[in-house]
Design a protein around this motif. Structure first.
Motif, mmCIF file in Angstrom:
data_model
loop_
_atom_site.group_PDB
_atom_site.id
_atom_site.type_symbol
_atom_site.label_atom_id
_atom_site.label_comp_id
_atom_site.label_asym_id
_atom_site.label_seq_id
_atom_site.Cartn_x
_atom_site.Cartn_y
_atom_site.Cartn_z
ATOM 1 N N ILE A 40 0.887 -0.935 0.128
ATOM 2 C CA ILE A 40 -0.341 -0.052 -0.136
ATOM 3 C C ILE A 40 0.627 1.112 -0.255
ATOM 4 C CG2 ILE A 40 -2.028 1.602 1.202
ATOM 5 C CD1 ILE A 40 -3.217 -1.670 2.386
ATOM 6 N N LYS A 41 1.895 1.072 1.040
ATOM 7 C CA LYS A 41 3.465 2.781 1.175
ATOM 8 C C LYS A 41 3.731 2.612 -0.712
ATOM 9 C CE LYS A 41 7.194 4.521 3.563
ATOM 10 N NZ LYS A 41 7.582 3.727 4.455
ATOM 11 N N HIS A 42 3.570 1.512 -0.903
ATOM 12 C CA HIS A 42 4.842 2.555 -1.989
ATOM 13 C C HIS A 42 4.299 2.075 -3.809
ATOM 14 C CE1 HIS A 42 8.990 2.338 -0.246
ATOM 15 N NE2 HIS A 42 8.178 1.689 0.433
ATOM 16 N N PHE A 43 2.843 1.324 -3.503
ATOM 17 C CA PHE A 43 1.956 2.184 -4.666
ATOM 18 C C PHE A 43 0.965 2.360 -4.755
ATOM 19 C CE2 PHE A 43 4.639 -2.219 -4.957
ATOM 20 C CZ PHE A 43 5.652 -1.824 -5.953
ATOM 21 N N ASP A 44 -0.341 1.968 -5.513
ATOM 22 C CA ASP A 44 -1.348 3.102 -5.373
ATOM 23 C C ASP A 44 -2.384 3.175 -4.390
ATOM 24 O OD1 ASP A 44 -2.760 0.731 -5.854
ATOM 25 O OD2 ASP A 44 -3.050 1.235 -7.861
ATOM 26 N N GLY A 45 -2.066 2.200 -2.623
ATOM 27 C CA GLY A 45 -3.027 2.239 -2.124
ATOM 28 C C GLY A 45 -3.646 1.705 -1.994
ATOM 29 N N LYS A 46 -3.881 0.686 -4.221
ATOM 30 C CA LYS A 46 -4.645 -0.096 -3.765
ATOM 31 C C LYS A 46 -3.886 -2.448 -3.052
ATOM 32 C CE LYS A 46 -6.914 1.755 -7.088
ATOM 33 N NZ LYS A 46 -7.831 1.909 -8.526
ATOM 34 N N THR A 47 -4.982 -2.787 -2.514
ATOM 35 C CA THR A 47 -4.449 -3.741 -2.094
ATOM 36 C C THR A 47 -4.182 -4.709 -3.438
ATOM 37 O OG1 THR A 47 -6.602 -4.533 -1.651
ATOM 38 C CG2 THR A 47 -5.227 -3.785 -0.163
ATOM 39 N N GLY A 48 -3.794 -5.618 -3.312
ATOM 40 C CA GLY A 48 -3.648 -7.105 -4.837
ATOM 41 C C GLY A 48 -4.005 -8.132 -3.909
ATOM 42 N N ASN A 49 -3.221 -9.396 -4.706
ATOM 43 C CA ASN A 49 -4.033 -10.609 -4.432
ATOM 44 C C ASN A 49 -2.305 -10.859 -3.515
ATOM 45 O OD1 ASN A 49 -6.175 -11.325 -5.101
ATOM 46 N ND2 ASN A 49 -5.639 -12.216 -7.408
ATOM 47 N N VAL A 50 -2.107 -12.227 -2.658
ATOM 48 C CA VAL A 50 -1.343 -12.195 -1.743
ATOM 49 C C VAL A 50 -0.527 -13.903 -1.662
ATOM 50 C CG1 VAL A 50 -0.349 -12.927 0.135
ATOM 51 C CG2 VAL A 50 -1.401 -10.569 -0.243
ATOM 52 N N TYR A 51 0.491 -13.696 -2.365
ATOM 53 C CA TYR A 51 1.202 -15.668 -2.752
ATOM 54 C C TYR A 51 2.662 -15.495 -1.903
ATOM 55 C CZ TYR A 51 -1.903 -14.647 -6.979
ATOM 56 O OH TYR A 51 -2.834 -13.871 -8.268
ATOM 57 N N MET A 52 1.903 -17.146 -1.622
ATOM 58 C CA MET A 52 3.393 -17.652 -1.045
ATOM 59 C C MET A 52 4.035 -18.884 -1.704
ATOM 60 S SD MET A 52 4.251 -20.164 1.642
ATOM 61 C CE MET A 52 5.691 -20.221 2.494
ATOM 62 N N SER A 53 4.844 -18.944 -1.455
ATOM 63 C CA SER A 53 5.625 -20.455 -1.796
ATOM 64 C C SER A 53 7.015 -20.400 -0.986
ATOM 65 C CB SER A 53 6.589 -20.201 -3.404
ATOM 66 O OG SER A 53 5.285 -20.602 -3.890
ATOM 67 N N PRO A 54 7.062 -21.418 -0.217
ATOM 68 C CA PRO A 54 8.275 -22.245 0.758
ATOM 69 C C PRO A 54 9.558 -22.564 0.291
ATOM 70 C CG PRO A 54 7.008 -23.847 -0.202
ATOM 71 C CD PRO A 54 6.462 -22.920 -1.005
ATOM 72 N N GLY A 55 10.594 -22.319 0.757
ATOM 73 C CA GLY A 55 11.654 -23.144 0.661
ATOM 74 C C GLY A 55 11.286 -24.660 0.983
ATOM 75 N N ARG A 56 12.626 -25.323 1.259
ATOM 76 C CA ARG A 56 12.544 -26.536 1.133
ATOM 77 C C ARG A 56 13.490 -27.243 2.123
ATOM 78 N NH1 ARG A 56 17.134 -28.160 0.635
ATOM 79 N NH2 ARG A 56 18.430 -27.834 -1.872
ATOM 80 N N ILE A 57 13.308 -28.115 2.975
ATOM 81 C CA ILE A 57 14.750 -29.293 2.963
ATOM 82 C C ILE A 57 14.706 -30.626 2.203
ATOM 83 C CG2 ILE A 57 13.786 -28.626 5.596
ATOM 84 C CD1 ILE A 57 13.123 -31.545 4.060
ATOM 85 N N ASN A 58 15.288 -31.050 2.894
ATOM 86 C CA ASN A 58 15.872 -32.382 1.597
ATOM 87 C C ASN A 58 16.188 -33.324 2.653
ATOM 88 O OD1 ASN A 58 16.073 -33.993 -0.182
ATOM 89 N ND2 ASN A 58 18.194 -34.045 -0.580
ATOM 90 N N LEU A 59 15.703 -34.896 3.146
ATOM 91 C CA LEU A 59 15.523 -35.187 4.466
ATOM 92 C C LEU A 59 16.691 -36.542 4.440
ATOM 93 C CD1 LEU A 59 14.159 -36.168 6.976
ATOM 94 C CD2 LEU A 59 13.366 -38.230 5.951
ATOM 95 N N ILE A 60 16.662 -36.743 3.311
ATOM 96 C CA ILE A 60 17.418 -37.998 2.713
ATOM 97 C C ILE A 60 17.911 -37.568 0.693
ATOM 98 C CG2 ILE A 60 16.763 -39.546 2.537
ATOM 99 C CD1 ILE A 60 18.917 -41.204 3.881
ATOM 100 N N GLY A 61 18.982 -38.290 0.337
ATOM 101 C CA GLY A 61 19.331 -38.456 -0.922
ATOM 102 C C GLY A 61 19.713 -37.221 -1.160
ATOM 103 N N GLU A 62 21.400 -37.161 -1.296
ATOM 104 C CA GLU A 62 22.487 -36.158 -1.262
ATOM 105 C C GLU A 62 23.284 -36.847 -2.656
ATOM 106 O OE1 GLU A 62 22.228 -32.803 -1.004
ATOM 107 O OE2 GLU A 62 20.839 -33.518 1.349
#
Length: 386
Positions: A11-33
């Motif tokens: 809101i602060k850096h653009f036109d005061g309107k809101t948009g859609n919010v998205y999220m993507s995660p980081g990852r771990i690898n339990l085994i298999g290097e």
């Protein structure tokens, strides 16, 4: 992650309107290097830390980005053949170009984003950034017609073409396909994958970052890859009737046949890879039975192999693994390519606090600084938050 944090900056850096919010995660690898380039399996999962972005189309051809973490703003035309100079903005530029190549009618948009993936911990913040914007662009401009695998490949292509990193597909795959409470066995050769339950009641999963710089690139990495390829070459020469592409195709008996020919170093490295292939499959079986003690045992075996056979550990990581052993931790190993970074640890709840305290005190006494501690929970992959 903090929706209000990203929304207030948007809101602060653009036109005061809101948009859609998205999220993507980081990852771990339990085994298999070091199994990916040997045609084997990896076993990643998405975590509860990642990249969150608020995005809104702006009815122009200009993409305007604000990085909350860097306090930096960049804008560029979607059709600019050069793209932005700022390295962080090139990830978004590359994803936009790749999505456009997939037939998505990408237009200009405003976006503010931040991340809580610890840098240098091997949890793939760059893949989370790519996946977040690929998923968002597909939702906003593509009516979700682009398949998930194409989102993964768009992120990988961004690394290759616009960043100059010749990465594999595990990081983007885990970020896009992750599911809460499930790990994924990915066949690096066929891209086939399957979900396995990961609900370790009474245990915590925690990364401990040695803060030693990861320096696997260049000669150390190539040397190990060359060792594996040499062993395959020698086995193939003895068995011309079979088609051998990677160590994935070779058996223990065939490795023993060429032991004297390939030398001790190459033999040891190939021995680790064959063992790791078996360990990944053993962990799959154990998780289906809820047998976390076996999972932990295999993690310790992987660390021993990475340290003694593949020789990609370092003194600090071996020390963290030792502290885990003496504290009765269920499983612990190097996570990632090696020569620094983190151990990943499966710890029973009743010893968790003592283990973390012991690791901090003893590591600081020996190396002059405390390791960083990141508890993680296996969580949902790329998604629209609101």
């Amino acid at each position: 992650m903090d929706i209000e944090k990203v929304r207030s900056r948007f809101i602060k850096h653009f036109d005061g309107k809101t948009g859609n919010v998205y999220m993507s995660p980081g990852r771990i690898n339990l085994i298999g290097e070091h199994t990916d380039y040997n045609g084997g399996f990896v076993f990643p999962g998405a975590v509860d830390k990642g990249i969150m972005a608020e995005i809104r189309p702006n009815d122009t051809n200009t993409i305007q980005l604000y990085s909350i973490d860097l306090k930096d703003r960049v804008e560029f035309d979607i059709d600019d053949p050069e793209g932005p100079k700022a390295s962080w903005a090139r990830y978004v530029y590359g994803v936009a170009k790749e999505m456009k190549a997939l037939g998505v009618d990408v237009k200009g948009f405003n976006a503010a984003f931040y991340g809580d993936v610890p840098l240098g911990a091997g949890m793939s913040s760059s893949a989370a950034l790519e996946s977040c914007f690929a998923f968002a662009i597909n939702d906003l401009f593509g009516d979700n017609k682009v398949a998930k695998w194409d989102l993964v490949l768009a992120g990988q292509a961004t690394e290759h073409k616009y960043i100059g990193v010749n990465c594999g597909i595990m990081d983007q795959f885990a970020s896009v396909f992750g599911q809460e409470g499930k790990l994924m066995r990915l066949d690096c050769r066929s891209r086939e994958f399957a979900y396995f339950p990961f609900n370790p009641e009474g245990y915590k999963l925690v990364l401990i970052n040695s803060k030693v710089k990861h320096e696997l690139a260049g000669s150390p990495y190539n040397d190990r890859r060359n060792s594996c390829e040499n062993v395959v070459k020698q086995i193939a020469a003895k068995h011309p009737e079979n088609k051998y592409e990677t160590l994935r195709d070779c058996t223990w008996e065939e490795l023993e046949e060429v032991k004297a020919i390939v030398g001790e170093e190459d033999y040891n490295r190939a021995h680790f890879v064959l063992g790791e292939k078996d360990r990944v499959l053993a962990v799959c079986d154990a998780l289906e039975k809820g047998d976390y003690e076996t999972v932990g045992k295999k993690m310790f075996e992987t660390h021993e192999g990475l340290s003694k056979e593949y020789e990609v550990s370092c003194e600090e990581l071996d020390f963290l693994n030792y502290i885990a052993r003496v504290n009765g931790v269920t499983g612990s190993r190097i996570m990632g390519g090696g020569f620094g970074g983190c151990t990943i640890n499966l710890v029973k709840d009743d010893i968790y606090n003592k283990f973390i305290a012991d690791a901090k005190v003893k590591f600081a006494a020996k190396y002059g600084h405390e390791p960083e501690v990141y508890p993680v929970v296996i969580s949902q992959g790329s998604h629209k938050v609101c």
